[in-house]
Design a protein around this motif. Sequence first.
Motif, short mmCIF file in Angstrom:
data_model
loop_
_atom_site.label_atom_id
_atom_site.label_comp_id
_atom_site.label_asym_id
_atom_site.label_seq_id
_atom_site.Cartn_x
_atom_site.Cartn_y
_atom_site.Cartn_z
N ARG A 47 -18.99 4.34 -12.13
CA ARG A 47 -18.59 5.63 -12.74
C ARG A 47 -18.44 6.74 -11.42
O ARG A 47 -17.67 7.37 -11.30
N GLN A 48 -19.68 6.72 -10.59
CA GLN A 48 -19.56 7.78 -9.53
C GLN A 48 -19.39 6.92 -8.13
O GLN A 48 -19.48 7.39 -6.99
N ALA A 49 -19.03 5.73 -7.98
CA ALA A 49 -18.94 4.82 -6.86
C ALA A 49 -17.49 5.45 -6.33
O ALA A 49 -16.58 5.39 -7.08
N LYS A 50 -17.73 5.36 -4.93
CA LYS A 50 -16.40 5.54 -4.35
C LYS A 50 -16.28 4.61 -3.07
O LYS A 50 -17.34 4.41 -2.34
N SER A 51 -15.24 3.91 -3.04
CA SER A 51 -14.95 2.90 -1.89
C SER A 51 -13.63 2.68 -1.78
O SER A 51 -12.72 2.46 -2.67
N ALA A 52 -13.42 2.18 -0.64
CA ALA A 52 -11.96 1.35 -0.32
C ALA A 52 -11.59 0.20 -1.34
O ALA A 52 -10.66 0.12 -1.86
N GLU A 53 -12.59 -0.54 -1.42
CA GLU A 53 -12.57 -1.87 -2.17
C GLU A 53 -12.28 -1.48 -3.77
O GLU A 53 -11.38 -1.78 -4.55
N LEU A 54 -12.74 -0.41 -4.29
CA LEU A 54 -12.63 0.26 -5.59
C LEU A 54 -11.49 0.76 -5.98
O LEU A 54 -11.03 0.90 -6.72
N ASP A 55 -11.14 1.58 -4.66
CA ASP A 55 -9.81 2.36 -4.82
C ASP A 55 -8.41 1.24 -4.91
O ASP A 55 -7.70 1.36 -5.72
N ALA A 56 -8.64 0.04 -4.30
CA ALA A 56 -7.71 -0.90 -4.40
C ALA A 56 -7.57 -1.49 -5.76
O ALA A 56 -6.86 -1.93 -6.28
N ILE A 57 -9.09 -1.84 -6.38
CA ILE A 57 -9.00 -2.13 -7.65
C ILE A 57 -8.52 -1.17 -8.77
O ILE A 57 -7.50 -1.91 -9.57
N TYR A 58 -8.51 -0.01 -8.68
CA TYR A 58 -7.61 0.85 -9.65
C TYR A 58 -6.16 0.91 -9.08
O TYR A 58 -5.61 0.94 -10.25
N SER A 59 -5.98 0.66 -8.19
CA SER A 59 -4.56 0.62 -7.95
C SER A 59 -3.88 -0.71 -8.45
O SER A 59 -2.74 -0.76 -9.11
N TYR A 60 -4.68 -1.72 -8.37
CA TYR A 60 -4.25 -3.05 -8.96
C TYR A 60 -4.35 -2.76 -10.65
O TYR A 60 -3.39 -3.26 -11.29
N VAL A 61 -5.27 -1.98 -11.28
CA VAL A 61 -5.21 -1.68 -12.71
C VAL A 61 -3.79 -1.03 -12.89
O VAL A 61 -3.20 -1.38 -14.20
N LEU A 62 -3.38 -0.09 -12.16
CA LEU A 62 -2.25 0.63 -12.75
C LEU A 62 -1.04 0.01 -12.23
O LEU A 62 -0.08 -0.05 -13.06
N LYS A 63 -1.12 -1.03 -11.35
CA LYS A 63 0.21 -1.82 -11.15
C LYS A 63 0.29 -2.88 -12.41
O LYS A 63 1.56 -3.25 -12.93
N GLU A 64 -0.79 -3.20 -13.21
CA GLU A 64 -0.82 -4.41 -14.21
C GLU A 64 -1.09 -3.36 -15.68
O GLU A 64 -1.41 -3.73 -16.39
N TYR A 65 -0.25 -2.14 -15.61
CA TYR A 65 -0.15 -1.26 -16.73
C TYR A 65 0.07 -2.00 -17.99
O TYR A 65 -0.42 -2.11 -18.88
N ASN A 66 1.21 -2.57 -17.76
CA ASN A 66 1.79 -3.23 -19.07
C ASN A 66 0.67 -4.28 -19.51
O ASN A 66 0.76 -4.49 -20.93
N ARG A 67 0.13 -5.13 -18.67
CA ARG A 67 -0.59 -6.25 -19.11
C ARG A 67 -2.06 -5.59 -20.01
O ARG A 67 -2.28 -6.16 -20.87
N TYR A 68 -2.51 -4.48 -19.38
CA TYR A 68 -3.94 -4.30 -19.79
C TYR A 68 -3.66 -3.23 -21.25
O TYR A 68 -4.45 -3.30 -21.96
N THR A 69 -2.42 -2.57 -21.08
CA THR A 69 -2.26 -1.82 -22.38
C THR A 69 -1.66 -2.93 -23.52
O THR A 69 -2.08 -2.34 -24.75
#
Length: 611
Positions: free
Chosen positions: A337-359
């Motif tokens: 929850r409080q972690a910040k990193s380039a890898e985590l930023d890429a993960i959440y970008s991936y999540v948003l790109k997969e919006y339709n799948r995860y919703t």
Amino acid sequence: MSTALLQELHQEYRRLYIAGSELAAGDFRLKRLLPQFQQLGERSPVFKKLGEGITALIEAGSPDSLAPGIQLQENTLLLESVLYTQGTTSVEGTPGPLPVRKFTLQTNQTYRKLAPVIEALTTTGSGRYEIVLDAYKEGVFQDLRLLPLAVSALNDPYSELAEYAKNHILPSYGPEIAGYLLESFNPAGGRSEVRKLEVIAQAGASSHLDVIVQAAENGSDEIRAAAIKCLGEYEEYTGLLLEWSADKKKIIREAAYTALAAGGSAQGAERLIEVFLQKKDREMLAAVLAYGAPAAVYARLTALFMDELTAAPETNADKKITEKAWDELAPFMAALRQAKSAELDAIYSYVLKEYNRYTSLGWIHLIDHAARYKQESADNAALEELAELAQRSVRYLPNYFHAAKGRVSPQEMFDRFAGTLTETKLIGQAAKQAAQRAQLLIHTIEEQVVDLYWDYEVRWDASGVRQYNKRILSAEEVAAEWDPRWLEWSIKQDAMNLACVFARPGHRGVQEYLRGKLEGTLKRYTYERLTNIFKGLERAELPEAERLELLISALEENNVRNLYTFDHYLFEMMERFPASYVDRVKEIAPRFKYESKRQLEYILDQLVSKQ
């Protein structure tokens, strides 16, 4: 000689001194003691004499006997003489140095200042917390006489007061408080002793590690857990922490995880990852890691998080599989929850790109989490991702708005958000979505500019009470941070609170709009709405005489709904009522109750004094 019997007789004589010597005649307690003294009197003259005295006191009232008071005095004099000769005044143990404490506290506070604090810490009831809080801010607790009470506050029944004493008052005494608390520390105690231990650790843990380790090994479960958490930053205890992390008791394991996460050792990091992979304590450990962990732990969990996301089902064909996958995925979001990193930023970008799948899987909470992460990142790339997300779902408009605020100019903020609301008349679903978007935007802006709390001193109460009240963003802050077009937009959207905040002199129509809302509100109003309207009218520079007349007219309406207190802004307006309003205020005052009635009575007294 044993003095137990003599002491018991002395206690009975003391009782008669208080109750009255006349009650000694026939006293059953003395009768119960008499046979023992008579028996001892056969071998000892002094006990015989004491027994005769008891008999004379019990049979008081005969012509030859002394008065009960004189007899009691003589009996007591003899008894105390015996006790003095038979007693001992020697002190057990060996003499040693007196304890010396290095407190630099003074006793220069007047008792008038100390009295309310002493009462607050030795009684129960409402209002005590505020008294203690104000006393601490004024430095009253630096008086030596309040030190014992500050310690006893750790056991106060009002937990907020006890926590305040732990977190602020006692630590303010410096490292010396640790030694003072150790004198009364009980490792087998409960919550108050836990607080005491936490103060000791905060004030000077390194000087008392032996006591903390002993408490971690032998104290009550609560004490053990608190002590274990104190050892995280000391690498020499890593072995013990690893051992405790496998304890049978959940509270001990959780404390050990917390200490290992705070310590940052390589062994501790490995143990935390091992426990997380075992899944037994995964949720509990995730809650611990959310407040901080070694970078190696976050890096490993981030990689595992990505593996779980890519392995998630493509569809929700089998709901049991989807639910199982979510149960294993959710702890990763909590832990990071409080972690910040380039890898985590890429993960959440991936999540948003997969919006339709995860919703489609029903994992809307995952999208929410990604939106919050991007909002906090708020770089240009994240801003565009949130803009696209807000287009997909109006649910994420607030995330986009908060991320943009402060990163783009006030003019661009208006163009991005209010400028996108079409002037074309929409129908059907499009109109519904546009209205939903406008209302959500209004609510988002209101959170930033309306109902900002502040405190003030209550003038109608001579005791100097302070209360909290609401304010709106100042006119200077509005001018610096918000585009002037928001006022016109607020009026068109009928966003009354926003129109009050953004009101300014010289704007055509804002006075008419707010007066119109006031007239409509008079029929059925809440005082919160009323307050904002008058604040807006003041910003629009409606003459004060007109505003005061509008306020007294509002108070004269009969739609009062058990108002407890008037907003401070309205009260200050009432203080500026002209003396000619005295009869009107006198007429409305009886309708109100509680604090609002006291406020009106205060205003009435002020108006009468002006005549």
